[in-house]
Write a protein that holds these residues in place. Structure first.
Motif, PDB file in Angstrom:
ATOM      1  N   GLU A 195      -7.233 110.323 -43.006  1.00 34.17           N
ATOM      2  CA  GLU A 195      -8.203 109.708 -43.910  1.00 34.17           C
ATOM      3  C   GLU A 195      -9.253 110.742 -44.277  1.00 34.17           C
ATOM      4  N   ILE A 196      -9.770 110.666 -45.487  1.00 37.73           N
ATOM      5  CA  ILE A 196     -10.799 111.598 -45.927  1.00 37.73           C
ATOM      6  C   ILE A 196     -12.011 110.810 -46.423  1.00 37.73           C
ATOM      7  N   PRO A 197     -13.202 111.367 -46.289  1.00 32.97           N
ATOM      8  CA  PRO A 197     -14.400 110.674 -46.773  1.00 32.97           C
ATOM      9  C   PRO A 197     -14.472 110.702 -48.287  1.00 32.97           C
ATOM     10  N   VAL A 198     -14.868 109.593 -48.866  1.00 31.90           N
ATOM     11  CA  VAL A 198     -15.017 109.484 -50.317  1.00 31.90           C
ATOM     12  C   VAL A 198     -16.410 108.936 -50.621  1.00 31.90           C
TER      13      VAL A 198
ATOM     14  N   GLN B 159     -28.504 107.160 -50.687  1.00 34.26           N
ATOM     15  CA  GLN B 159     -29.003 108.532 -50.658  1.00 34.26           C
ATOM     16  C   GLN B 159     -29.825 108.842 -49.417  1.00 34.26           C
ATOM     17  N   CYS B 160     -29.336 108.362 -48.295  1.00 32.99           N
ATOM     18  CA  CYS B 160     -30.002 108.695 -47.037  1.00 32.99           C
ATOM     19  C   CYS B 160     -29.621 110.087 -46.556  1.00 32.99           C
TER      20      CYS B 160
ATOM     21  N   VAL C 202     -23.397 114.259 -40.947  1.00 32.33           N
ATOM     22  CA  VAL C 202     -22.440 113.974 -39.876  1.00 32.33           C
ATOM     23  C   VAL C 202     -20.991 114.240 -40.254  1.00 32.33           C
ATOM     24  N   CYS C 203     -20.676 114.458 -41.528  1.00 31.81           N
ATOM     25  CA  CYS C 203     -19.285 114.654 -41.930  1.00 31.81           C
ATOM     26  C   CYS C 203     -18.706 115.896 -41.268  1.00 31.81           C
ATOM     27  N   PRO C 204     -17.676 115.757 -40.414  1.00 31.46           N
ATOM     28  CA  PRO C 204     -17.137 116.926 -39.701  1.00 31.46           C
ATOM     29  C   PRO C 204     -16.353 117.869 -40.599  1.00 31.46           C
TER      30      PRO C 204
ATOM     31  N   ARG D 147     -21.716 117.228 -49.747  1.00 28.67           N
ATOM     32  CA  ARG D 147     -22.829 118.181 -49.715  1.00 28.67           C
ATOM     33  C   ARG D 147     -24.070 117.573 -50.358  1.00 28.67           C
ATOM     34  N   ALA D 148     -25.232 117.936 -49.842  1.00 29.75           N
ATOM     35  CA  ALA D 148     -26.503 117.515 -50.428  1.00 29.75           C
ATOM     36  C   ALA D 148     -27.250 118.758 -50.907  1.00 29.75           C
TER      37      ALA D 148
END
Length: 336
Positions: free
Chosen positions: A265-268, A276-277, A283-285, A290-291
């Motif tokens: 699974e990948i983050p989306v 927008q916290c 925490v994304c490994p 990116r911010a």
């Protein structure tokens, strides 16, 4: 009958532990002699592991890795595009693949080289969606018990019912300290594994339209093409000393050419629920989200083009001319 088996797994997916249990079961419950060699690469968890198992009615004197196997198991579908898992498969061998999706679609998803190998060597092909079954039972990504059950079910080293009984006994011994629920789930998946195992008919001709992609991009530098790519293909032992630099130095920035594509699974980024916290970027490994902090004039042109102009003003301690900035979360397209 002398048996040789190869298992390609992922570090920390339980493949090596399951194979060690298989050695104990065969050695303790039959009159056969057993042997196991386990090959790891430097990444350990999340890397490729290769288990070499031998069993024989006579003492085993082979102090080397298997180069001809009657049974080959690939526990990660992504490996078929990265390494030649059938390189050491003997004529008439059995191949077990953990493949996501419907069994009827598995053959068409294989690279043409692998299809041709199975046809030429008359390999029997079995497939199971082990991750879907593990998720169904509540075991997350632990597929070792499922694949171990399939191995005993296909190999015939022990009668199926006897093998299942020994596997469950081993589960109680291995996971008993973790509580009865863990034991129950593992035993449940043992009962379900063979029902989800499918033999895939091997046609007379290859039908795939694609071939195995190159290990690294053609844009990679010469060092990566000649050395890193060989290591990624599991052939690092074949590199001579002369292939490396005299002083032993290693170029920097080579990791970007290795795309393992291991994540199930990948983050989306979902702009509909984003507040927008910025915690996702923290925490994304996989560093897939990116911010960025921009000066407001620099961001203005982007906001006019962006279909999702979600920004937040941020007070900074910079000079007065840059005291008002905007922050925007920028998700990466893919994650491996």
């Amino acid at each position: 009958m002398y048996r040789r088996s190869l298992f390609y797994g992922l570090g920390a997916d339980g493949t090596v532990g399951a194979n060690k249990n298989s050695i104990k079961i065969i050695g303790q419950e039959t009159e056969r002699f057993v042997q196991g060699y386990f090959v790891y690469d430097s990444k350990k968890s999340g890397a490729i592991t290769v288990s070499h198992l031998r069993s024989s009615p006579r003492p085993i004197r082979s102090a080397y890795l298997i180069d001809r196997a009657g049974f080959v198991a690939c526990h990660q579908f992504e490996f078929i595009d990265k390494i030649d898992v059938l390189e050491y498969a003997a004529h008439g061998a059995v191949f077990l693949l953990n493949a996501p999706g419907e069994a009827a679609e598995v053959w068409d998803r294989l690279p043409r080289e692998m299809q041709q190998q199975m046809i030429e060597r008359q390999i029997r092909f079995f497939a199971i969606d082990a991750y879907a079954l593990a998720k169904q039972v509540g075991m997350g990504g632990r597929i070792n018990t499922i694949m171990q059950t399939c191995f005993f079910g296909i190999s015939g080293i022990l009668p199926r019912e006897e093998a299942i009984a020994h596997i469950k006994k081993s589960i109680e011994k291995t996971y008993g300290k973790r509580g009865p629920e863990v034991v129950r789930r593992n035993c449940e998946v043992v009962d379900l594994a063979l029902a989800h195992l499918h033999e895939i008919p091997v046609p007379a001709a290859a039908s795939a339209n694609r071939t195995r992609p190159p290990i690294v991009s053609e844009r990679a530098p010469d060092f990566v093409q000649k050395i890193t790519a060989v290591m990624l293909a599991g052939k690092g032992d074949l590199l001579p000393v002369s292939a490396f630099t005299v002083d032993g130095t290693w170029p920097v920035g080579t990791a970007k050419w290795e795309k393992r594509n291991l994540a199930l699974e990948i983050p989306v980024w979902d702009p509909k629920v984003c507040i927008q916290c910025n915690q996702c970027a923290l925490v994304c490994p996989h560093a897939a989200i990116r911010a960025k902090v921009y000066d407001e004039p620099s961001l203005a042109a982007h906001l006019q083009r962006s279909s999702q102009p979600l920004t937040r003003r941020l007070n900074t301690k910079a000079s007065s001319s840059r005291s008002r900035s905007r922050r925007k979360i920028v998700p990466a397209a893919t994650c491996a």
